[in-house]
Design a protein around this motif. Structure first.
Motif, PDB file in Angstrom:
ATOM      1  N   SER A   1       0.910  -1.168  -0.001  1.00 23.23           N
ATOM      2  CA  SER A   1       0.085   0.110   0.165  1.00 23.23           C
ATOM      3  C   SER A   1       0.923   1.302   0.088  1.00 23.23           C
ATOM      4  O   SER A   1       1.966   1.388   0.689  1.00 23.23           O
ATOM      5  CB  SER A   1      -0.906  -0.061   1.327  1.00 23.23           C
ATOM      6  OG  SER A   1      -0.031  -0.128   2.358  1.00 23.23           O
ATOM      7  N   ILE A   2       0.376   2.376  -0.800  1.00 21.22           N
ATOM      8  CA  ILE A   2       1.052   3.270  -0.681  1.00 21.22           C
ATOM      9  C   ILE A   2       0.540   4.789  -0.152  1.00 21.22           C
ATOM     10  O   ILE A   2      -0.886   4.859  -0.648  1.00 21.22           O
ATOM     11  CB  ILE A   2       1.456   3.800  -2.556  1.00 21.22           C
ATOM     12  CG1 ILE A   2       2.347   2.654  -3.025  1.00 21.22           C
ATOM     13  CG2 ILE A   2       2.046   5.172  -2.499  1.00 21.22           C
ATOM     14  CD1 ILE A   2       2.367   2.865  -4.531  1.00 21.22           C
ATOM     15  N   LYS A  30      -1.552   1.104   8.235  1.00 18.81           N
ATOM     16  CA  LYS A  30       0.093   1.161   8.121  1.00 18.81           C
ATOM     17  C   LYS A  30       0.357   0.928   6.503  1.00 18.81           C
ATOM     18  O   LYS A  30      -0.618   0.639   5.801  1.00 18.81           O
ATOM     19  CB  LYS A  30       0.618  -0.042   8.687  1.00 18.81           C
ATOM     20  CG  LYS A  30       0.715  -0.026  10.225  1.00 18.81           C
ATOM     21  CD  LYS A  30       1.642   1.147  10.855  1.00 18.81           C
ATOM     22  CE  LYS A  30       1.959   1.122  12.334  1.00 18.81           C
ATOM     23  NZ  LYS A  30       2.703   1.767  12.862  1.00 18.81           N
ATOM     24  N   TYR A  31       1.504   1.694   6.173  1.00 24.52           N
ATOM     25  CA  TYR A  31       1.627   1.735   4.736  1.00 24.52           C
ATOM     26  C   TYR A  31       2.941   1.065   4.562  1.00 24.52           C
ATOM     27  O   TYR A  31       3.988   0.995   5.432  1.00 24.52           O
ATOM     28  CB  TYR A  31       1.760   3.254   4.188  1.00 24.52           C
ATOM     29  CG  TYR A  31       0.192   3.692   4.015  1.00 24.52           C
ATOM     30  CD1 TYR A  31      -0.466   3.778   2.882  1.00 24.52           C
ATOM     31  CD2 TYR A  31      -0.199   4.553   5.338  1.00 24.52           C
ATOM     32  CE1 TYR A  31      -1.788   4.051   3.085  1.00 24.52           C
ATOM     33  CE2 TYR A  31      -1.303   4.965   5.349  1.00 24.52           C
ATOM     34  CZ  TYR A  31      -2.209   5.035   4.205  1.00 24.52           C
ATOM     35  OH  TYR A  31      -3.549   5.602   4.165  1.00 24.52           O
ATOM     36  N   ASP A  32       3.246   0.470   3.142  1.00 22.42           N
ATOM     37  CA  ASP A  32       4.383  -0.185   2.855  1.00 22.42           C
ATOM     38  C   ASP A  32       5.242   1.085   2.398  1.00 22.42           C
ATOM     39  O   ASP A  32       6.480   0.844   2.396  1.00 22.42           O
ATOM     40  CB  ASP A  32       4.073  -1.040   1.588  1.00 22.42           C
ATOM     41  CG  ASP A  32       3.332  -2.074   2.233  1.00 22.42           C
ATOM     42  OD1 ASP A  32       3.772  -2.759   3.166  1.00 22.42           O
ATOM     43  OD2 ASP A  32       2.239  -2.417   1.634  1.00 22.42           O
ATOM     44  N   ILE A  33       4.606   1.968   1.476  1.00 27.56           N
ATOM     45  CA  ILE A  33       5.534   3.098   0.868  1.00 27.56           C
ATOM     46  C   ILE A  33       4.901   4.502   1.027  1.00 27.56           C
ATOM     47  O   ILE A  33       3.691   4.637   1.135  1.00 27.56           O
ATOM     48  CB  ILE A  33       5.439   2.747  -0.656  1.00 27.56           C
ATOM     49  CG1 ILE A  33       5.941   1.485  -1.160  1.00 27.56           C
ATOM     50  CG2 ILE A  33       6.282   3.802  -1.464  1.00 27.56           C
ATOM     51  CD1 ILE A  33       5.937   1.032  -2.307  1.00 27.56           C
ATOM     52  N   LEU A  48       3.989   3.985   9.035  1.00 26.35           N
ATOM     53  CA  LEU A  48       4.722   3.152   8.055  1.00 26.35           C
ATOM     54  C   LEU A  48       5.092   1.805   8.891  1.00 26.35           C
ATOM     55  O   LEU A  48       5.243   1.811  10.156  1.00 26.35           O
ATOM     56  CB  LEU A  48       6.315   3.748   7.887  1.00 26.35           C
ATOM     57  CG  LEU A  48       5.915   4.742   6.489  1.00 26.35           C
ATOM     58  CD1 LEU A  48       7.050   5.695   6.496  1.00 26.35           C
ATOM     59  CD2 LEU A  48       5.477   4.241   5.271  1.00 26.35           C
ATOM     60  N   ARG A  49       5.165   0.798   8.451  1.00 32.40           N
ATOM     61  CA  ARG A  49       5.604  -0.621   9.025  1.00 32.40           C
ATOM     62  C   ARG A  49       6.913  -0.630   9.654  1.00 32.40           C
ATOM     63  O   ARG A  49       7.782   0.340   9.166  1.00 32.40           O
ATOM     64  CB  ARG A  49       5.508  -1.535   7.784  1.00 32.40           C
ATOM     65  CG  ARG A  49       4.135  -1.835   7.286  1.00 32.40           C
ATOM     66  CD  ARG A  49       3.903  -3.066   6.242  1.00 32.40           C
ATOM     67  NE  ARG A  49       2.792  -3.024   5.699  1.00 32.40           N
ATOM     68  CZ  ARG A  49       1.632  -3.096   6.056  1.00 32.40           C
ATOM     69  NH1 ARG A  49       1.371  -3.422   7.421  1.00 32.40           N
ATOM     70  NH2 ARG A  49       0.408  -3.393   5.218  1.00 32.40           N
ATOM     71  N   ASP A  51       9.433  -2.513   9.729  1.00 37.38           N
ATOM     72  CA  ASP A  51      10.527  -2.706   8.937  1.00 37.38           C
ATOM     73  C   ASP A  51      11.048  -1.764   7.768  1.00 37.38           C
ATOM     74  O   ASP A  51      11.580  -2.222   6.831  1.00 37.38           O
ATOM     75  CB  ASP A  51      10.583  -4.146   8.312  1.00 37.38           C
ATOM     76  CG  ASP A  51       9.249  -4.529   7.474  1.00 37.38           C
ATOM     77  OD1 ASP A  51       8.462  -3.478   7.317  1.00 37.38           O
ATOM     78  OD2 ASP A  51       9.408  -5.533   6.756  1.00 37.38           O
ATOM     79  N   SER A  52      10.343  -0.539   7.786  1.00 40.12           N
ATOM     80  CA  SER A  52      10.411   0.036   6.596  1.00 40.12           C
ATOM     81  C   SER A  52      11.778   0.554   6.464  1.00 40.12           C
ATOM     82  O   SER A  52      12.650   0.832   7.354  1.00 40.12           O
ATOM     83  CB  SER A  52       9.869   1.491   6.723  1.00 40.12           C
ATOM     84  OG  SER A  52       8.196   1.215   6.862  1.00 40.12           O
ATOM     85  N   TYR A  53      12.589   0.964   5.194  1.00 43.46           N
ATOM     86  CA  TYR A  53      13.776   1.437   4.791  1.00 43.46           C
ATOM     87  C   TYR A  53      13.364   2.945   4.394  1.00 43.46           C
ATOM     88  O   TYR A  53      12.790   3.245   3.944  1.00 43.46           O
ATOM     89  CB  TYR A  53      14.287   0.666   3.537  1.00 43.46           C
ATOM     90  CG  TYR A  53      15.702   1.032   3.188  1.00 43.46           C
ATOM     91  CD1 TYR A  53      16.712   0.723   3.829  1.00 43.46           C
ATOM     92  CD2 TYR A  53      15.766   2.013   2.055  1.00 43.46           C
ATOM     93  CE1 TYR A  53      18.112   1.310   3.338  1.00 43.46           C
ATOM     94  CE2 TYR A  53      16.876   2.394   1.624  1.00 43.46           C
ATOM     95  CZ  TYR A  53      18.056   1.976   2.328  1.00 43.46           C
ATOM     96  OH  TYR A  53      19.288   2.501   1.811  1.00 43.46           O
ATOM     97  N   TRP A  54      14.328   3.613   5.409  1.00 42.66           N
ATOM     98  CA  TRP A  54      14.376   5.223   5.328  1.00 42.66           C
ATOM     99  C   TRP A  54      15.442   5.687   4.437  1.00 42.66           C
ATOM    100  O   TRP A  54      16.613   5.325   4.625  1.00 42.66           O
ATOM    101  CB  TRP A  54      14.220   5.665   6.807  1.00 42.66           C
ATOM    102  CG  TRP A  54      12.896   5.525   7.685  1.00 42.66           C
ATOM    103  CD1 TRP A  54      12.977   4.151   8.015  1.00 42.66           C
ATOM    104  CD2 TRP A  54      12.045   6.140   7.758  1.00 42.66           C
ATOM    105  NE1 TRP A  54      11.560   4.215   8.858  1.00 42.66           N
ATOM    106  CE2 TRP A  54      10.889   5.426   8.619  1.00 42.66           C
ATOM    107  CE3 TRP A  54      11.738   7.557   7.441  1.00 42.66           C
ATOM    108  CZ2 TRP A  54       9.969   6.189   8.876  1.00 42.66           C
ATOM    109  CZ3 TRP A  54      10.452   8.105   7.758  1.00 42.66           C
ATOM    110  CH2 TRP A  54       9.803   7.292   8.558  1.00 42.66           C
TER     111      TRP A  54
END
Length: 111
Positions: A1-2, A30-33, A48-49, A51-54
């Motif tokens: 999801s964005i 929560k969103y993935d992107i 954001l989840r 495990d998000s990459y920032w």
């Protein structure tokens, strides 16, 4: 999801404590992107989840301030173009009070 903003920019230049108020409906838990013109806020972690990459892309500082100068209409407020402003920014920023301080700090919260 964005996560997508209601407008062109995610809560910019306004203030926000809950980023959800700036998202298109339906608003998810929560969103993935999240990809957009946005400044970091701790509330971003709420959407954001875990495990998000920032990562971020940084703008050239001079181009950033030139863009802000035009966006917030300081050419009209100060009565000079950006190049003239740069010749003596302290003069203009001091004469504008807290607005000048906010501009100098790169604050999002300008009138």
């Amino acid at each position: 999801s964005i996560a997508t903003p209601k407008g062109a920019h995610l809560c910019y230049p306004g203030r926000y404590t809950d980023i959800r108020q700036c998202l298109q409906k339906p608003v998810l838990e929560k969103y993935d992107i999240l990809t957009n013109h946005v400044r970091y806020s701790p509330s971003l972690k709420n959407i954001l989840r875990g495990d998000s990459y920032w990562f971020t892309l940084l703008r050239d500082p001079l181009q950033f301030y030139k863009s802000r100068y035009a966006y917030f209409g300081f050419d009209r407020r100060f009565g000079v173009d950006f190049e003239k402003f740069l010749q003596n920014p302290k003069f203009y920023l001091q004469s504008s009070g807290t607005v000048g301080t906010d501009f100098a700090r790169g604050s999002n919260h300008l009138p």
